[in-house]
Design a protein around this motif. Structure first.
Motif, PDB file in Angstrom:
ATOM      1  N   HIS A 335       0.821  -1.210   0.000  1.00  0.00           N
ATOM      2  CA  HIS A 335       0.000   0.000   0.000  1.00  0.00           C
ATOM      3  C   HIS A 335       0.856   1.263   0.000  1.00  0.00           C
ATOM      4  CE1 HIS A 335      -3.324  -2.475   2.218  1.00  0.00           C
ATOM      5  NE2 HIS A 335      -3.160  -2.846   0.958  1.00  0.00           N
ATOM      6  N   SER A 336       2.004   1.199   0.685  1.00  0.00           N
ATOM      7  CA  SER A 336       2.833   2.389   0.856  1.00  0.00           C
ATOM      8  C   SER A 336       4.302   2.018   0.688  1.00  0.00           C
ATOM      9  CB  SER A 336       2.595   3.001   2.244  1.00  0.00           C
ATOM     10  OG  SER A 336       3.484   4.070   2.495  1.00  0.00           O
ATOM     11  N   LEU A 337       5.035   2.834  -0.074  1.00  0.00           N
ATOM     12  CA  LEU A 337       6.459   2.599  -0.316  1.00  0.00           C
ATOM     13  C   LEU A 337       7.222   3.894  -0.090  1.00  0.00           C
ATOM     14  CD1 LEU A 337       8.841   0.858  -1.334  1.00  0.00           C
ATOM     15  CD2 LEU A 337       8.242   1.584  -3.664  1.00  0.00           C
ATOM     16  N   THR A 338       8.242   3.838   0.787  1.00  0.00           N
ATOM     17  CA  THR A 338       9.094   4.986   1.078  1.00  0.00           C
ATOM     18  C   THR A 338      10.542   4.585   0.871  1.00  0.00           C
ATOM     19  OG1 THR A 338       7.535   5.810   2.735  1.00  0.00           O
ATOM     20  CG2 THR A 338       9.769   6.692   2.801  1.00  0.00           C
ATOM     21  N   LEU A 339      11.224   5.279  -0.024  1.00  0.00           N
ATOM     22  CA  LEU A 339      12.626   4.981  -0.332  1.00  0.00           C
ATOM     23  C   LEU A 339      13.467   6.227  -0.126  1.00  0.00           C
ATOM     24  CD1 LEU A 339      12.219   2.971  -3.670  1.00  0.00           C
ATOM     25  CD2 LEU A 339      12.364   2.066  -1.354  1.00  0.00           C
ATOM     26  N   HIS A 340      14.458   6.136   0.760  1.00  0.00           N
ATOM     27  CA  HIS A 340      15.404   7.223   0.976  1.00  0.00           C
ATOM     28  C   HIS A 340      16.768   6.751   0.487  1.00  0.00           C
ATOM     29  CE1 HIS A 340      12.673   9.677   3.434  1.00  0.00           C
ATOM     30  NE2 HIS A 340      12.244   8.529   3.912  1.00  0.00           N
ATOM     31  N   SER A 341      17.177   7.242  -0.673  1.00  0.00           N
ATOM     32  CA  SER A 341      18.461   6.839  -1.234  1.00  0.00           C
ATOM     33  C   SER A 341      19.595   7.488  -0.451  1.00  0.00           C
ATOM     34  CB  SER A 341      18.539   7.241  -2.708  1.00  0.00           C
ATOM     35  OG  SER A 341      19.824   6.967  -3.226  1.00  0.00           O
ATOM     36  N   ILE A 342      20.725   6.785  -0.339  1.00  0.00           N
ATOM     37  CA  ILE A 342      21.873   7.335   0.387  1.00  0.00           C
ATOM     38  C   ILE A 342      22.574   8.402  -0.434  1.00  0.00           C
ATOM     39  CG2 ILE A 342      22.238   5.250   1.745  1.00  0.00           C
ATOM     40  CD1 ILE A 342      24.398   4.419  -0.218  1.00  0.00           C
ATOM     41  N   MET A 343      22.245   8.514  -1.706  1.00  0.00           N
ATOM     42  CA  MET A 343      22.793   9.568  -2.557  1.00  0.00           C
ATOM     43  C   MET A 343      21.765   9.891  -3.635  1.00  0.00           C
ATOM     44  SD  MET A 343      25.634   7.353  -4.665  1.00  0.00           S
ATOM     45  CE  MET A 343      26.361   6.790  -3.119  1.00  0.00           C
ATOM     46  N   THR A 344      21.977  10.996  -4.320  1.00  0.00           N
ATOM     47  CA  THR A 344      21.036  11.391  -5.370  1.00  0.00           C
ATOM     48  C   THR A 344      20.979  10.328  -6.452  1.00  0.00           C
ATOM     49  OG1 THR A 344      21.510  13.723  -4.954  1.00  0.00           O
ATOM     50  CG2 THR A 344      20.453  13.176  -7.040  1.00  0.00           C
ATOM     51  N   LEU A 345      19.766   9.904  -6.797  1.00  0.00           N
ATOM     52  CA  LEU A 345      19.596   8.890  -7.837  1.00  0.00           C
ATOM     53  C   LEU A 345      20.005   9.456  -9.193  1.00  0.00           C
ATOM     54  CD1 LEU A 345      16.106   7.517  -6.767  1.00  0.00           C
ATOM     55  CD2 LEU A 345      18.318   6.422  -6.411  1.00  0.00           C
ATOM     56  N   ARG A 346      20.451   8.559 -10.051  1.00  0.00           N
ATOM     57  CA  ARG A 346      20.769   8.950 -11.421  1.00  0.00           C
ATOM     58  C   ARG A 346      19.613   8.571 -12.344  1.00  0.00           C
ATOM     59  NH1 ARG A 346      26.044  10.489 -11.959  1.00  0.00           N
ATOM     60  NH2 ARG A 346      27.351  10.102 -10.132  1.00  0.00           N
TER      61      ARG A 346
END
Length: 651
Positions: A335-346
């Motif tokens: 239902h819910s997805l939260t993604l915090h990348s350790i660096m800016t995504l390309r």
């Protein structure tokens, strides 16, 4: 002091007038009630006058409050003051109390104290109250209140206790816990990892937990956590590991004497096993249950598989991102997805994620509604993600330029593509936090025009070309988002948009409006006049109950805000946020004097944090005393010696 002495003291207190000696005697009685609570019994407390009961509540321990609460509630007496007293004792007198009911306050206390006591962490409060907190009764009382559990394998002994003396707690957690957080790195080659995975297995597969938060970078652990809990994808390396574990578990079961009662381990000697260097760790959930669960436990038969409805990964590295791209297309229960990348995504990573989300969205079984992604490389990435899953109802993104020195991209929108067919979005909530040298507002307005059901919009840090204005954004909101109920503009220049703000208010049904650090009055020749126009416009919106004007350099013009509650038509605002506006004590006193003449119809929550009340403490306190009868004040300490904060607030 025994019960007879306590009763005598109470009678003496009732029969005398209140002077300094009586107040001292009263304090002795209240402290005695806490110290001898067990000897006195609940009935002795309940037999006290209501006023004395309310006086004794802030002196009681957590367990005493919990024990008294049901009986007091039957007498329609709330323990709210007692729980709030503990919150203040934990966080200090300047902590803003943002709980309004007895159960909210109680939950806040238990949520804070349980992990500290369970894992043996220390702060000033737990150290002072260690005798009352380091008890099975506290752990049991807290476990009945909390809905979140932290699994920390760096401290295995507390988790180990859940398979031994604290086994009843684990059974209770299965019924109570709804969300789980895994912190610190887990290594499948370490014995203590088994214990953490076993507790997770009990809470998710045997219990009712459905929300998972992960603070680690380990694709294999992530694969184990997601395996069988929503997605049809199976990681090949994990499959081999699980197959070996199942085989070993079967052999072990076959070697046991059928006539003998199997001996299950309730404890592990982690130190001895880690020093042995063994790496043949069995992480199959069924085998974990056999290894740790006592006979009366839940795993007599085959273990069930739970489902993950809400997934949050706080440190998402490249390996975890690749795994998620494989898992998402069949993650139908998510239902819910939260993604915090350790660096800016390309860009390639954004495209892979968008592709996986599109496969999930194209299936008729998708239930994904809430999506939070950070850190995206540019504002265009937001539009690509929305096009890949137009059915999401809530999107929150954080955008940051990939590297310093990158030239800003020219204005661009997918709507400009010849073969692009704009799809109406199901968005109801949109939050965009931007750190860019220059943001393409056309992409944002394009998304807004495609979101007719949008009810909440929050944008922060959006920078435009020096010749551009945010008026286009405000006009789009007025024309394309009739369902908008909450608008939050933060760190966004609005000094040249006053007419557009007034127009938006005249044609809105907003319930919450916040302008934080928006330089609203920066270009106004007469700040009070413009603030009066804003107040008049706010009064025309009967649905508006929250107005936030934090960090807008209102200063001495604050008195104008008292006009919200004067005149033939008054505002419906119940919460007024004027933090960080360099409101000095004399100005607040004048505001209080004016608002006292025409107090709000409803009790007003007034946020005054980060204003320089210590410039004249007596005047400040006099203003607060004048406001208290009809407001809930949110205040905290201010240090005028902090010259940088002082300067920024008065710029």
């Amino acid at each position: 002091m025994d019960i007879r002495e306590f009763n005598f003291s109470v009678k003496r207190y009732r029969s005398t007038t209140t002077d300094s000696k009586d107040r001292s005697l009263k304090e002795i009685c209240l402290q005695a009630a806490r110290k001898h609570f067990t000897a006195l019994g609940i009935k002795a407390i309940l037999d006290l006058p209501v006023a004395l009961i309310k006086d004794v509540l802030p002196h009681l321990t957590v367990c005493q409050l919990d024990q008294l609460q049901p009986a007091l509630n039957q007498r329609e007496i709330s323990t709210y003051s007692g729980w709030v007293g503990i919150i203040r004792d934990i966080w200090g007198p300047n902590h803003v109390i943002d709980v309004h009911t007895e159960e909210e306050a109680k939950h806040e206390v238990m949520k804070c104290l349980f992990p500290l006591v369970f894992y043996g962490f220390r702060n000033n409060y737990t150290t002072r109250n260690s005798t009352n907190l380091n008890t099975p009764s506290f752990l049991w009382a807290a476990a009945k209140c909390i809905h979140h559990f932290l699994i920390s394998t760096n401290l295995p002994k507390p988790l180990q206790s859940l398979t031994a003396e604290n086994w009843p707690l684990l059974n209770l957690f299965e019924e109570r816990i709804r969300s789980v957080t895994l912190s610190h790195s887990l290594d499948l080659s370490q014995r203590k990892t088994q214990l953490g995975l076993y507790v997770f297995h009990r809470l998710f597969d045997h219990g009712k937990a459905r929300k998972l938060t992960i603070h680690m970078q380990c694709p294999m652990i992530l694969a184990w956590l997601l395996h069988g809990r929503g997605s049809q994808y199976v990681d090949p390396k994990l499959k081999d590991l699980l197959d070996k574990g199942k085989a070993a578990c079967t052999l072990q079961a076959d070697d046991q004497d059928d006539q003998a009662t199997p001996c299950k381990r309730s404890k592990l000697d982690f130190k001895e096993e880690e020093e042995s260097g063994k790496e043949d760790i069995n992480v199959d959930p069924q085998c974990l249950c056999r290894a740790f669960t006592p006979f009366e436990g839940p795993s007599a038969g085959a273990c069930p598989w739970g489902q993950i409805h809400c997934l949050e990964i706080r440190e998402c590295g490249p390996g975890s991102f690749r795994l998620l791209s494989s898992v998402l297309p069949t993650f139908f229960c998510l239902h819910s997805l939260t993604l915090h990348s350790i660096m800016t995504l390309r860009d390639p990573e954004v495209m892979d994620l968008a592709g996986a989300l599109k496969q999930l969205s194209d299936s008729s079984r998708s239930s994904l509604a809430d999506l939070k992604i950070s850190i995206l490389p540019n504002i265009m990435s937001m539009e690509f993600l929305l096009d890949s899953c137009p059915s999401v109802t809530s999107l929150q993104v954080e955008i940051q330029e990939l590297m310093w020195g990158v030239r800003p991209l020219p204005p661009y929108s997918r709507a400009a593509e010849p073969d692009f067919l704009p799809v109406q979005l199901a968005l109801e909530k949109l939050t965009v936090k931007v750190t860019e040298l220059q943001t393409d507002v056309l992409i944002v307005t394009s998304v807004l025009r495609r979101s007719p059901r949008l009810t909440s919009f929050h944008v922060a840090g959006m920078r435009l070309h020096t010749s551009s204005s945010q008026s286009h954004l405000l006009t789009t909101l007025s024309e394309s988002n009739p369902c908008l109920r909450s608008l939050f503009l933060e760190d966004t220049k609005l000094s040249d948009c006053f007419p557009d703000i007034l127009k938006l208010l005249r044609h809105s049904r907003l319930e919450e409006l916040r302008f934080h650090d928006c330089r609203l009055l920066e270009k106004c020749l007469d700040k009070e006049e413009n603030l009066q126009l804003l107040v008049a416009a706010v009064k025309t919106v009967p649905s508006l109950h929250t107005l936030g004007l934090a960090q807008n350099r209102i200063a001495r013009s604050v008195c104008v805000l008292a006009d919200l509650f004067t005149g033939s038509s008054t505002s419906s605002v119940k919460c007024l946020d004027i933090r960080s506006n360099f409101i000095q004590p004399a100005e607040l006193l004048e505001f209080a004097t004016r608002i006292k003449t025409h107090p709000p119809k409803h009790r007003l929550t007034l946020d005054l944090r980060r204003n320089p009340g210590d410039r004249d403490p007596d005047t400040w306190c006099a203003a607060l005393d004048m406001l208290r009868p009809f407001t809930v004040l949110l205040v905290e300490g201010w240090k005028s010696t902090d010259t940088m904060v002082d300067h920024l607030s008065n710029m």
